[in-house]
Motif scaffolding. Structure first.
Motif, PDB file in Angstrom:
ATOM      1  N   VAL A  26     -23.251 -65.339  26.703  1.00 55.32           N
ATOM      2  CA  VAL A  26     -23.898 -65.717  27.729  1.00 55.32           C
ATOM      3  C   VAL A  26     -23.707 -67.266  28.747  1.00 55.32           C
ATOM      4  O   VAL A  26     -23.637 -67.873  27.781  1.00 55.32           O
ATOM      5  N   GLU A  27     -24.241 -67.083  30.076  1.00 55.21           N
ATOM      6  CA  GLU A  27     -24.063 -68.612  30.309  1.00 55.21           C
ATOM      7  C   GLU A  27     -24.516 -69.500  29.783  1.00 55.21           C
ATOM      8  O   GLU A  27     -26.428 -68.604  29.869  1.00 55.21           O
ATOM      9  N   GLY A  28     -24.568 -71.127  29.418  1.00 58.99           N
ATOM     10  CA  GLY A  28     -25.127 -71.653  29.228  1.00 58.99           C
ATOM     11  C   GLY A  28     -25.106 -71.333  27.656  1.00 58.99           C
ATOM     12  O   GLY A  28     -26.110 -72.272  27.109  1.00 58.99           O
ATOM     13  N   CYS A  29     -24.658 -71.129  27.018  1.00 61.95           N
ATOM     14  CA  CYS A  29     -25.371 -70.965  25.610  1.00 61.95           C
ATOM     15  C   CYS A  29     -24.084 -71.112  24.725  1.00 61.95           C
ATOM     16  O   CYS A  29     -22.523 -70.925  25.116  1.00 61.95           O
ATOM     17  N   LYS A  30     -24.165 -72.136  23.980  1.00 63.80           N
ATOM     18  CA  LYS A  30     -22.637 -72.513  22.964  1.00 63.80           C
ATOM     19  C   LYS A  30     -23.168 -72.552  21.354  1.00 63.80           C
ATOM     20  O   LYS A  30     -22.221 -72.685  21.186  1.00 63.80           O
ATOM     21  N   ARG A  31     -23.694 -71.014  21.306  1.00 55.90           N
ATOM     22  CA  ARG A  31     -23.874 -70.981  19.362  1.00 55.90           C
ATOM     23  C   ARG A  31     -22.043 -70.198  19.514  1.00 55.90           C
ATOM     24  O   ARG A  31     -21.864 -69.395  20.722  1.00 55.90           O
ATOM     25  N   PRO A  32     -21.634 -70.347  18.121  1.00 58.06           N
ATOM     26  CA  PRO A  32     -21.113 -69.463  17.939  1.00 58.06           C
ATOM     27  C   PRO A  32     -21.509 -67.799  17.884  1.00 58.06           C
ATOM     28  O   PRO A  32     -21.425 -67.106  17.614  1.00 58.06           O
ATOM     29  N   TYR A  33     -20.282 -67.187  17.803  1.00 52.94           N
ATOM     30  CA  TYR A  33     -20.095 -65.684  18.777  1.00 52.94           C
ATOM     31  C   TYR A  33     -20.232 -64.791  17.108  1.00 52.94           C
ATOM     32  O   TYR A  33     -19.696 -65.546  16.928  1.00 52.94           O
ATOM     33  N   ARG A  34     -21.087 -63.739  17.130  1.00 55.74           N
ATOM     34  CA  ARG A  34     -21.352 -63.225  15.402  1.00 55.74           C
ATOM     35  C   ARG A  34     -20.309 -61.955  15.957  1.00 55.74           C
ATOM     36  O   ARG A  34     -19.591 -61.263  14.926  1.00 55.74           O
ATOM     37  N   ALA A  35     -20.451 -60.908  16.849  1.00 53.05           N
ATOM     38  CA  ALA A  35     -20.373 -60.014  16.982  1.00 53.05           C
ATOM     39  C   ALA A  35     -20.151 -59.000  18.705  1.00 53.05           C
ATOM     40  O   ALA A  35     -21.407 -59.995  19.623  1.00 53.05           O
ATOM     41  N   LYS A  36     -19.283 -58.636  18.578  1.00 51.63           N
ATOM     42  CA  LYS A  36     -19.689 -58.397  20.175  1.00 51.63           C
ATOM     43  C   LYS A  36     -19.687 -59.160  21.229  1.00 51.63           C
ATOM     44  O   LYS A  36     -20.275 -58.602  22.260  1.00 51.63           O
ATOM     45  N   SER A  37     -19.078 -60.178  20.954  1.00 51.66           N
ATOM     46  CA  SER A  37     -18.584 -61.462  21.595  1.00 51.66           C
ATOM     47  C   SER A  37     -20.248 -62.742  21.960  1.00 51.66           C
ATOM     48  O   SER A  37     -20.792 -63.500  22.569  1.00 51.66           O
ATOM     49  N   TYR A  38     -21.182 -62.011  21.274  1.00 48.48           N
ATOM     50  CA  TYR A  38     -23.029 -62.544  21.452  1.00 48.48           C
ATOM     51  C   TYR A  38     -22.804 -63.196  20.133  1.00 48.48           C
ATOM     52  O   TYR A  38     -22.304 -63.080  18.864  1.00 48.48           O
ATOM     53  N   CYS A  39     -23.653 -64.076  20.297  1.00 50.01           N
ATOM     54  CA  CYS A  39     -24.238 -64.949  19.253  1.00 50.01           C
ATOM     55  C   CYS A  39     -25.588 -64.361  18.762  1.00 50.01           C
ATOM     56  O   CYS A  39     -25.544 -63.761  18.852  1.00 50.01           O
ATOM     57  N   PHE A  40     -25.700 -64.620  17.369  1.00 53.58           N
ATOM     58  CA  PHE A  40     -26.876 -64.156  16.665  1.00 53.58           C
ATOM     59  C   PHE A  40     -27.853 -63.034  17.429  1.00 53.58           C
ATOM     60  O   PHE A  40     -28.939 -62.512  17.108  1.00 53.58           O
ATOM     61  N   PHE A  41     -28.472 -64.536  18.029  1.00 49.95           N
ATOM     62  CA  PHE A  41     -29.681 -64.061  18.894  1.00 49.95           C
ATOM     63  C   PHE A  41     -29.725 -63.388  20.023  1.00 49.95           C
ATOM     64  O   PHE A  41     -30.256 -62.077  20.682  1.00 49.95           O
TER      65      PHE A  41
END
Length: 87
Positions: A26-41
């Protein structure tokens, strides 16, 4: 519960996949990814259908985020579009 029978949580706290080196897509999100290339949030938001790329195909009507039933429309919009003649 006796002290000897306490259970411990395994793999806790949960760690990000990829060792924290890959970031959320997601543009602007710097959290490490968790699943499906998204962070937990953002993964939670994806599961709930709140992201543009949702979990299911959504109704093609503007501003409708409901899961499709037939012809690219949700049940409500399909019924409105293709009303059956009552005999």
């Amino acid at each position: 519960m006796p002290e000897a029978q306490k259970t411990t949580l395994k793999n806790w706290p949960r760690t990000a996949k990829g060792g924290g080196k890959k970031a959320c897509t997601v543009e602007g999100c710097k959290r490490p990814y968790r699943a499906k290339s998204y962070c937990f949030f953002h993964f939670k938001k994806w599961r709930q259908g709140e992201l543009p790329h949702s979990r299911y195909r959504t109704c093609s009507k503007a501003e409708c985020r409901v899961k499709t039933e037939k012809g690219g429309l949700c049940a409500k919009h399909y019924a409105e579009t293709y009303k059956t003649a009552a005999a």
